[in-house]
Design a protein around this motif. Structure first.
Motif, PDB file in Angstrom:
ATOM      1  N   ILE A 112      29.139  47.664  47.340  1.00  0.00           N
ATOM      2  CA  ILE A 112      29.795  46.430  46.893  1.00  0.00           C
ATOM      3  C   ILE A 112      31.184  46.735  46.351  1.00  0.00           C
ATOM      4  CG2 ILE A 112      29.727  44.576  45.171  1.00  0.00           C
ATOM      5  CD1 ILE A 112      26.683  44.555  45.537  1.00  0.00           C
ATOM      6  N   LEU A 113      31.315  47.799  45.602  1.00  0.00           N
ATOM      7  CA  LEU A 113      32.611  48.133  45.032  1.00  0.00           C
ATOM      8  C   LEU A 113      33.599  48.622  46.079  1.00  0.00           C
ATOM      9  CD1 LEU A 113      31.530  49.783  41.670  1.00  0.00           C
ATOM     10  CD2 LEU A 113      32.395  47.479  42.043  1.00  0.00           C
ATOM     11  N   ASN A 114      33.128  48.974  47.252  1.00  0.00           N
ATOM     12  CA  ASN A 114      34.018  49.403  48.331  1.00  0.00           C
ATOM     13  C   ASN A 114      34.611  48.218  49.090  1.00  0.00           C
ATOM     14  OD1 ASN A 114      33.757  52.139  47.830  1.00  0.00           O
ATOM     15  ND2 ASN A 114      31.986  52.358  49.164  1.00  0.00           N
ATOM     16  N   ILE A 115      34.138  47.017  48.831  1.00  0.00           N
ATOM     17  CA  ILE A 115      34.687  45.829  49.484  1.00  0.00           C
ATOM     18  C   ILE A 115      36.048  45.539  48.868  1.00  0.00           C
ATOM     19  CG2 ILE A 115      34.384  43.368  49.921  1.00  0.00           C
ATOM     20  CD1 ILE A 115      31.361  43.835  49.710  1.00  0.00           C
ATOM     21  N   GLN A 116      37.031  45.289  49.698  1.00  0.00           N
ATOM     22  CA  GLN A 116      38.389  45.031  49.216  1.00  0.00           C
ATOM     23  C   GLN A 116      38.417  43.780  48.333  1.00  0.00           C
ATOM     24  OE1 GLN A 116      41.265  44.671  52.337  1.00  0.00           O
ATOM     25  NE2 GLN A 116      42.965  44.421  50.940  1.00  0.00           N
ATOM     26  N   GLY A 117      39.010  43.879  47.164  1.00  0.00           N
ATOM     27  CA  GLY A 117      39.148  42.752  46.253  1.00  0.00           C
ATOM     28  C   GLY A 117      37.999  42.580  45.278  1.00  0.00           C
ATOM     29  N   VAL A 118      36.969  43.422  45.366  1.00  0.00           N
ATOM     30  CA  VAL A 118      35.817  43.329  44.470  1.00  0.00           C
ATOM     31  C   VAL A 118      35.972  44.347  43.357  1.00  0.00           C
ATOM     32  CG1 VAL A 118      33.319  43.656  44.302  1.00  0.00           C
ATOM     33  CG2 VAL A 118      34.292  42.520  46.290  1.00  0.00           C
ATOM     34  N   SER A 119      35.699  43.915  42.134  1.00  0.00           N
ATOM     35  CA  SER A 119      35.731  44.841  41.013  1.00  0.00           C
ATOM     36  C   SER A 119      34.576  44.538  40.075  1.00  0.00           C
ATOM     37  CB  SER A 119      37.060  44.739  40.258  1.00  0.00           C
ATOM     38  OG  SER A 119      37.223  43.436  39.731  1.00  0.00           O
ATOM     39  N   GLU A 120      34.204  45.515  39.306  1.00  0.00           N
ATOM     40  CA  GLU A 120      33.097  45.375  38.369  1.00  0.00           C
ATOM     41  C   GLU A 120      33.633  44.834  37.045  1.00  0.00           C
ATOM     42  OE1 GLU A 120      29.517  48.169  36.552  1.00  0.00           O
ATOM     43  OE2 GLU A 120      31.129  49.078  37.689  1.00  0.00           O
ATOM     44  N   ILE A 121      32.923  43.870  36.458  1.00  0.00           N
ATOM     45  CA  ILE A 121      33.329  43.362  35.147  1.00  0.00           C
ATOM     46  C   ILE A 121      32.182  43.573  34.163  1.00  0.00           C
ATOM     47  CG2 ILE A 121      34.955  41.671  36.062  1.00  0.00           C
ATOM     48  CD1 ILE A 121      32.910  39.500  35.598  1.00  0.00           C
ATOM     49  N   SER A 122      32.538  43.725  32.922  1.00  0.00           N
ATOM     50  CA  SER A 122      31.546  43.998  31.888  1.00  0.00           C
ATOM     51  C   SER A 122      30.759  42.736  31.550  1.00  0.00           C
ATOM     52  CB  SER A 122      32.242  44.512  30.636  1.00  0.00           C
ATOM     53  OG  SER A 122      33.035  43.480  30.070  1.00  0.00           O
ATOM     54  N   LYS A 123      29.645  42.919  30.854  1.00  0.00           N
ATOM     55  CA  LYS A 123      28.840  41.767  30.428  1.00  0.00           C
ATOM     56  C   LYS A 123      29.637  40.875  29.493  1.00  0.00           C
ATOM     57  CE  LYS A 123      24.288  43.602  31.146  1.00  0.00           C
ATOM     58  NZ  LYS A 123      22.934  43.170  30.963  1.00  0.00           N
ATOM     59  N   ALA A 124      30.482  41.474  28.664  1.00  0.00           N
ATOM     60  CA  ALA A 124      31.310  40.686  27.746  1.00  0.00           C
ATOM     61  C   ALA A 124      32.261  39.785  28.531  1.00  0.00           C
ATOM     62  CB  ALA A 124      32.089  41.600  26.820  1.00  0.00           C
ATOM     63  N   LYS A 125      32.862  40.319  29.577  1.00  0.00           N
ATOM     64  CA  LYS A 125      33.763  39.516  30.421  1.00  0.00           C
ATOM     65  C   LYS A 125      32.992  38.444  31.177  1.00  0.00           C
ATOM     66  CE  LYS A 125      37.903  41.197  29.824  1.00  0.00           C
ATOM     67  NZ  LYS A 125      38.990  40.382  29.321  1.00  0.00           N
ATOM     68  N   GLN A 126      31.783  38.776  31.619  1.00  0.00           N
ATOM     69  CA  GLN A 126      30.960  37.795  32.325  1.00  0.00           C
ATOM     70  C   GLN A 126      30.643  36.598  31.439  1.00  0.00           C
ATOM     71  OE1 GLN A 126      27.464  39.506  34.159  1.00  0.00           O
ATOM     72  NE2 GLN A 126      28.615  41.294  34.841  1.00  0.00           N
ATOM     73  N   SER A 127      30.408  36.848  30.149  1.00  0.00           N
ATOM     74  CA  SER A 127      30.070  35.752  29.243  1.00  0.00           C
ATOM     75  C   SER A 127      31.261  34.836  28.967  1.00  0.00           C
ATOM     76  CB  SER A 127      29.520  36.298  27.924  1.00  0.00           C
ATOM     77  OG  SER A 127      30.535  36.994  27.228  1.00  0.00           O
ATOM     78  N   GLU A 128      32.468  35.312  29.267  1.00  0.00           N
ATOM     79  CA  GLU A 128      33.661  34.494  29.074  1.00  0.00           C
ATOM     80  C   GLU A 128      33.940  33.564  30.248  1.00  0.00           C
ATOM     81  OE1 GLU A 128      36.909  37.121  28.286  1.00  0.00           O
ATOM     82  OE2 GLU A 128      35.941  37.993  26.535  1.00  0.00           O
ATOM     83  N   ILE A 129      33.212  33.747  31.349  1.00  0.00           N
ATOM     84  CA  ILE A 129      33.445  32.925  32.536  1.00  0.00           C
ATOM     85  C   ILE A 129      32.825  31.557  32.334  1.00  0.00           C
ATOM     86  CG2 ILE A 129      32.972  32.669  35.001  1.00  0.00           C
ATOM     87  CD1 ILE A 129      32.957  35.755  35.157  1.00  0.00           C
ATOM     88  N   ASN A 130      33.627  30.523  32.491  1.00  0.00           N
ATOM     89  CA  ASN A 130      33.142  29.155  32.394  1.00  0.00           C
ATOM     90  C   ASN A 130      33.145  28.544  33.780  1.00  0.00           C
ATOM     91  OD1 ASN A 130      32.949  29.147  29.564  1.00  0.00           O
ATOM     92  ND2 ASN A 130      35.130  28.773  29.389  1.00  0.00           N
ATOM     93  N   GLY A 131      32.172  27.755  34.052  1.00  0.00           N
ATOM     94  CA  GLY A 131      32.119  27.109  35.349  1.00  0.00           C
ATOM     95  C   GLY A 131      30.921  26.201  35.414  1.00  0.00           C
ATOM     96  N   GLY A 132      30.703  25.635  36.561  1.00  0.00           N
ATOM     97  CA  GLY A 132      29.573  24.760  36.733  1.00  0.00           C
ATOM     98  C   GLY A 132      29.654  24.045  38.050  1.00  0.00           C
ATOM     99  N   ALA A 133      28.763  23.115  38.224  1.00  0.00           N
ATOM    100  CA  ALA A 133      28.719  22.351  39.464  1.00  0.00           C
ATOM    101  C   ALA A 133      29.866  21.359  39.496  1.00  0.00           C
ATOM    102  CB  ALA A 133      27.393  21.608  39.554  1.00  0.00           C
ATOM    103  N   GLY A 134      30.362  21.096  40.677  1.00  0.00           N
ATOM    104  CA  GLY A 134      31.372  20.057  40.812  1.00  0.00           C
ATOM    105  C   GLY A 134      32.532  20.471  41.685  1.00  0.00           C
ATOM    106  N   TRP A 135      33.462  19.583  41.825  1.00  0.00           N
ATOM    107  CA  TRP A 135      34.604  19.772  42.702  1.00  0.00           C
ATOM    108  C   TRP A 135      35.892  19.940  41.917  1.00  0.00           C
ATOM    109  CZ3 TRP A 135      31.191  15.583  43.701  1.00  0.00           C
ATOM    110  CH2 TRP A 135      30.293  15.831  44.731  1.00  0.00           C
ATOM    111  N   GLY A 136      35.814  20.280  40.657  1.00  0.00           N
ATOM    112  CA  GLY A 136      37.012  20.471  39.865  1.00  0.00           C
ATOM    113  C   GLY A 136      37.540  19.188  39.249  1.00  0.00           C
TER     114      GLY A 136
END
Length: 70
Positions: free
Chosen positions: A5-29
């Protein structure tokens, strides 16, 4: 698997702390999707904003004001 997975161009690993900062949800923006605005009418049709049809389902046979008599 992780190495592949990490060998795919543009993919990087993020920490659990960074993951918890991601906001999102269902919808079209268009803002948040509020499923509390969705419901069913007496004929079993979905009511509410247009997105309710994508996220909500009603029974085909639904009657209102049924009273059970003993």
């Amino acid at each position: 698997m992780k190495k592949n997975i990490l060998n795919i161009q543009g993919v990087s690993e993020i920490s659990k702390a960074k993951q918890s900062e991601i906001n999102g949800g269902a919808g079209w923006g268009f803002g948040g999707i509020d499923l509390s605005k969705c419901g069913c009418d007496c004929a079993g049709r979905v009511t509410g904003p247009l997105y309710c049809q994508n996220y909500f389902g009603c029974l085909q046979v639904y009657t209102c004001n049924d009273s059970q008599e003993s």
